[in-house]
Design a protein around this motif. Structure first.
Motif, PDB file in Angstrom:
ATOM      1  N   PHE A 165     -22.756  86.078  32.484  1.00 51.62           N
ATOM      2  CA  PHE A 165     -21.233  85.829  32.067  1.00 51.62           C
ATOM      3  C   PHE A 165     -21.603  85.147  30.548  1.00 51.62           C
ATOM      4  N   ALA A 166     -22.593  84.564  30.146  1.00 51.81           N
ATOM      5  CA  ALA A 166     -22.831  84.261  28.860  1.00 51.81           C
ATOM      6  C   ALA A 166     -23.087  85.297  27.934  1.00 51.81           C
ATOM      7  N   ASN A 167     -23.577  86.227  28.390  1.00 50.29           N
ATOM      8  CA  ASN A 167     -23.779  87.563  27.543  1.00 50.29           C
ATOM      9  C   ASN A 167     -22.310  88.104  27.264  1.00 50.29           C
ATOM     10  N   ARG A 168     -21.352  88.103  28.260  1.00 47.29           N
ATOM     11  CA  ARG A 168     -20.054  88.612  27.952  1.00 47.29           C
ATOM     12  C   ARG A 168     -18.926  87.669  27.113  1.00 47.29           C
ATOM     13  N   LEU A 169     -19.211  86.369  27.083  1.00 52.31           N
ATOM     14  CA  LEU A 169     -18.625  85.349  26.342  1.00 52.31           C
ATOM     15  C   LEU A 169     -19.103  85.603  25.009  1.00 52.31           C
ATOM     16  N   ALA A 218     -10.734  87.547  47.586  1.00 52.11           N
ATOM     17  CA  ALA A 218      -9.619  87.426  46.446  1.00 52.11           C
ATOM     18  C   ALA A 218      -8.429  86.710  46.648  1.00 52.11           C
ATOM     19  N   ASP A 219      -7.688  86.524  47.643  1.00 49.80           N
ATOM     20  CA  ASP A 219      -6.603  85.769  47.825  1.00 49.80           C
ATOM     21  C   ASP A 219      -6.828  84.348  47.986  1.00 49.80           C
ATOM     22  N   ARG A 220      -8.013  83.914  48.038  1.00 49.95           N
ATOM     23  CA  ARG A 220      -8.455  82.595  48.397  1.00 49.95           C
ATOM     24  C   ARG A 220      -8.975  81.738  47.507  1.00 49.95           C
ATOM     25  N   ILE A 221      -9.088  82.438  46.135  1.00 54.42           N
ATOM     26  CA  ILE A 221      -9.321  81.741  45.034  1.00 54.42           C
ATOM     27  C   ILE A 221      -8.100  81.169  44.311  1.00 54.42           C
ATOM     28  N   ASP A 222      -8.022  80.034  43.786  1.00 47.31           N
ATOM     29  CA  ASP A 222      -6.608  79.448  43.352  1.00 47.31           C
ATOM     30  C   ASP A 222      -6.450  79.938  41.966  1.00 47.31           C
ATOM     31  N   GLN A 223      -5.325  80.416  41.846  1.00 46.09           N
ATOM     32  CA  GLN A 223      -4.902  80.861  40.396  1.00 46.09           C
ATOM     33  C   GLN A 223      -4.697  79.666  39.655  1.00 46.09           C
ATOM     34  N   ALA A 224      -4.190  78.581  39.917  1.00 48.32           N
ATOM     35  CA  ALA A 224      -3.969  77.331  39.261  1.00 48.32           C
ATOM     36  C   ALA A 224      -5.535  76.688  38.585  1.00 48.32           C
ATOM     37  N   ASP A 266     -16.319  88.140  35.708  1.00 52.33           N
ATOM     38  CA  ASP A 266     -15.942  89.403  35.066  1.00 52.33           C
ATOM     39  C   ASP A 266     -14.401  89.334  35.330  1.00 52.33           C
ATOM     40  N   SER A 267     -13.660  88.525  36.103  1.00 50.46           N
ATOM     41  CA  SER A 267     -12.113  88.454  36.058  1.00 50.46           C
ATOM     42  C   SER A 267     -11.817  87.622  35.008  1.00 50.46           C
ATOM     43  N   ILE A 268     -12.598  86.581  34.730  1.00 50.74           N
ATOM     44  CA  ILE A 268     -12.319  85.591  33.602  1.00 50.74           C
ATOM     45  C   ILE A 268     -12.495  86.315  32.129  1.00 50.74           C
ATOM     46  N   VAL A 269     -13.430  87.178  31.974  1.00 48.19           N
ATOM     47  CA  VAL A 269     -13.467  88.242  31.038  1.00 48.19           C
ATOM     48  C   VAL A 269     -12.420  88.704  30.612  1.00 48.19           C
ATOM     49  N   LEU A 270     -11.915  89.703  31.850  1.00 46.10           N
ATOM     50  CA  LEU A 270     -10.631  90.353  31.754  1.00 46.10           C
ATOM     51  C   LEU A 270      -9.485  89.582  31.272  1.00 46.10           C
ATOM     52  N   THR A 271      -9.052  88.401  31.501  1.00 48.56           N
ATOM     53  CA  THR A 271      -8.191  87.346  31.097  1.00 48.56           C
ATOM     54  C   THR A 271      -8.625  86.952  29.707  1.00 48.56           C
ATOM     55  N   LEU A 272      -9.402  86.823  29.247  1.00 48.79           N
ATOM     56  CA  LEU A 272      -9.896  86.338  27.914  1.00 48.79           C
ATOM     57  C   LEU A 272      -9.728  87.431  27.016  1.00 48.79           C
ATOM     58  N   MET A 273     -10.082  88.626  27.472  1.00 50.03           N
ATOM     59  CA  MET A 273      -9.927  89.898  26.483  1.00 50.03           C
ATOM     60  C   MET A 273      -8.510  89.760  25.953  1.00 50.03           C
ATOM     61  N   GLU A 274      -7.657  89.493  27.178  1.00 54.15           N
ATOM     62  CA  GLU A 274      -6.324  90.025  26.852  1.00 54.15           C
ATOM     63  C   GLU A 274      -5.729  88.819  26.022  1.00 54.15           C
ATOM     64  N   ASN A 275      -6.218  87.572  26.251  1.00 51.31           N
ATOM     65  CA  ASN A 275      -5.895  86.279  25.403  1.00 51.31           C
ATOM     66  C   ASN A 275      -6.375  86.412  23.971  1.00 51.31           C
ATOM     67  N   LEU A 276      -7.435  87.161  23.932  1.00 54.73           N
ATOM     68  CA  LEU A 276      -8.086  86.870  22.466  1.00 54.73           C
ATOM     69  C   LEU A 276      -7.982  88.394  21.627  1.00 54.73           C
ATOM     70  N   ASN A 277      -7.254  89.110  22.298  1.00 58.62           N
ATOM     71  CA  ASN A 277      -6.947  90.409  21.823  1.00 58.62           C
ATOM     72  C   ASN A 277      -8.139  91.335  21.462  1.00 58.62           C
ATOM     73  N   GLU A 278      -8.958  91.203  22.457  1.00 58.97           N
ATOM     74  CA  GLU A 278     -10.139  91.952  22.227  1.00 58.97           C
ATOM     75  C   GLU A 278     -10.180  93.317  23.253  1.00 58.97           C
ATOM     76  N   THR A 279     -11.240  94.196  22.694  1.00 54.40           N
ATOM     77  CA  THR A 279     -11.251  95.312  23.430  1.00 54.40           C
ATOM     78  C   THR A 279     -12.694  95.606  23.818  1.00 54.40           C
ATOM     79  N   GLN A 331     -22.629  86.877  44.343  1.00 53.15           N
ATOM     80  CA  GLN A 331     -21.950  88.102  44.064  1.00 53.15           C
ATOM     81  C   GLN A 331     -20.245  87.499  43.639  1.00 53.15           C
ATOM     82  N   ALA A 332     -19.745  86.856  44.348  1.00 51.89           N
ATOM     83  CA  ALA A 332     -18.382  86.525  44.044  1.00 51.89           C
ATOM     84  C   ALA A 332     -18.310  85.745  42.764  1.00 51.89           C
ATOM     85  N   SER A 333     -19.307  84.677  42.483  1.00 54.43           N
ATOM     86  CA  SER A 333     -19.496  84.284  41.322  1.00 54.43           C
ATOM     87  C   SER A 333     -19.434  85.301  39.688  1.00 54.43           C
ATOM     88  N   LEU A 334     -20.278  86.334  40.091  1.00 52.93           N
ATOM     89  CA  LEU A 334     -20.194  87.441  39.127  1.00 52.93           C
ATOM     90  C   LEU A 334     -18.886  88.012  38.945  1.00 52.93           C
TER      91      LEU A 334
END
Ligand SMILES: O=P(O)(O)OC[C@H]1O[C@](O)(CO)[C@@H](O)[C@@H]1O
Length: 173
Positions: free
Chosen positions: A51-55, A15-21, A148-161, A141-144
């Protein structure tokens, strides 16, 4: 359960070794893309399918490379590739074709010095090379979890629930 804890322990340590930038850059690529193509092989491909399904649930214009309904590519489209090794030949070939058409390439990988990383415009490294699990399991496993972490950020940015996304979920399946 011992082995379950072993697997979750390996995942937690990443978790702490994936670069935020790098993560933020990928979010920007996704948000500004036209069509989004997703590609991966084997188990890595199963994760990118999820991931494609969630996008799609987020309302984005996506397809999985190789599906008969996947459209022609255009400049400003994005191709997201999940490959632990970054050396899977089929994916290298697909990326080369996409790049010729002006498609931007994003790679999720354990191998930032790989052939695919060299072709990519955006690389998100998951440092999952060292593991007690067989072959690419930790990366897969980590890619999934990363998707899902990307999806959470996109939900916030796109105002999705969860509710708005569920309304896009296939009713015929
Ligand atoms: O993630 P990579 O390195 O592109 O590999 C794709 C697939 O090929 C394998 O490495 C071998 O079949 C699988 O473990 C994996 O799912």
């Amino acid at each position: 359960m011992k082995n379950y804890s072993l697997v979750t322990g390996e995942l937690s340590s990443l978790a702490d070794r994936i670069d935020q930038a790098e993560f933020d850059k990928l979010i920007d690529f996704i948000t500004t893309a036209g069509h989004i193509f997703l590609a991966g092989a084997g188990r890595s491909g199963q994760m990118i399918n999820a991931f494609a399904n969630r996008l799609m649930h987020l309302g984005l214009d996506v397809s999985v490379v190789g599906e008969i309904s996947s459209p022609h590519s255009h400049p400003n489209d994005l191709m997201i590739v999940g490959s632990g090794s970054g050396e899977t030949l089929r994916l290298i070939n697909q990326v080369q074709i996409a790049k010729k058409n002006g498609v931007r390439i994003a790679l999720i990988t354990t191998a930032p010095n790989s052939t695919l990383a060299g072709l990519a415009d955006c690389v998100l490294t998951i440092p999952a090379a060292s593991s007690v699990q067989p072959m690419g399991s930790l990366f897969e496993q980590a890619s999934l979890l990363t998707y899902d972490s990307i999806v959470l950020t996109l939900m916030e940015n796109l105002n999705e629930t969860s509710l708005s996304m569920k309304q896009r979920h296939a009713d015929i399946e």
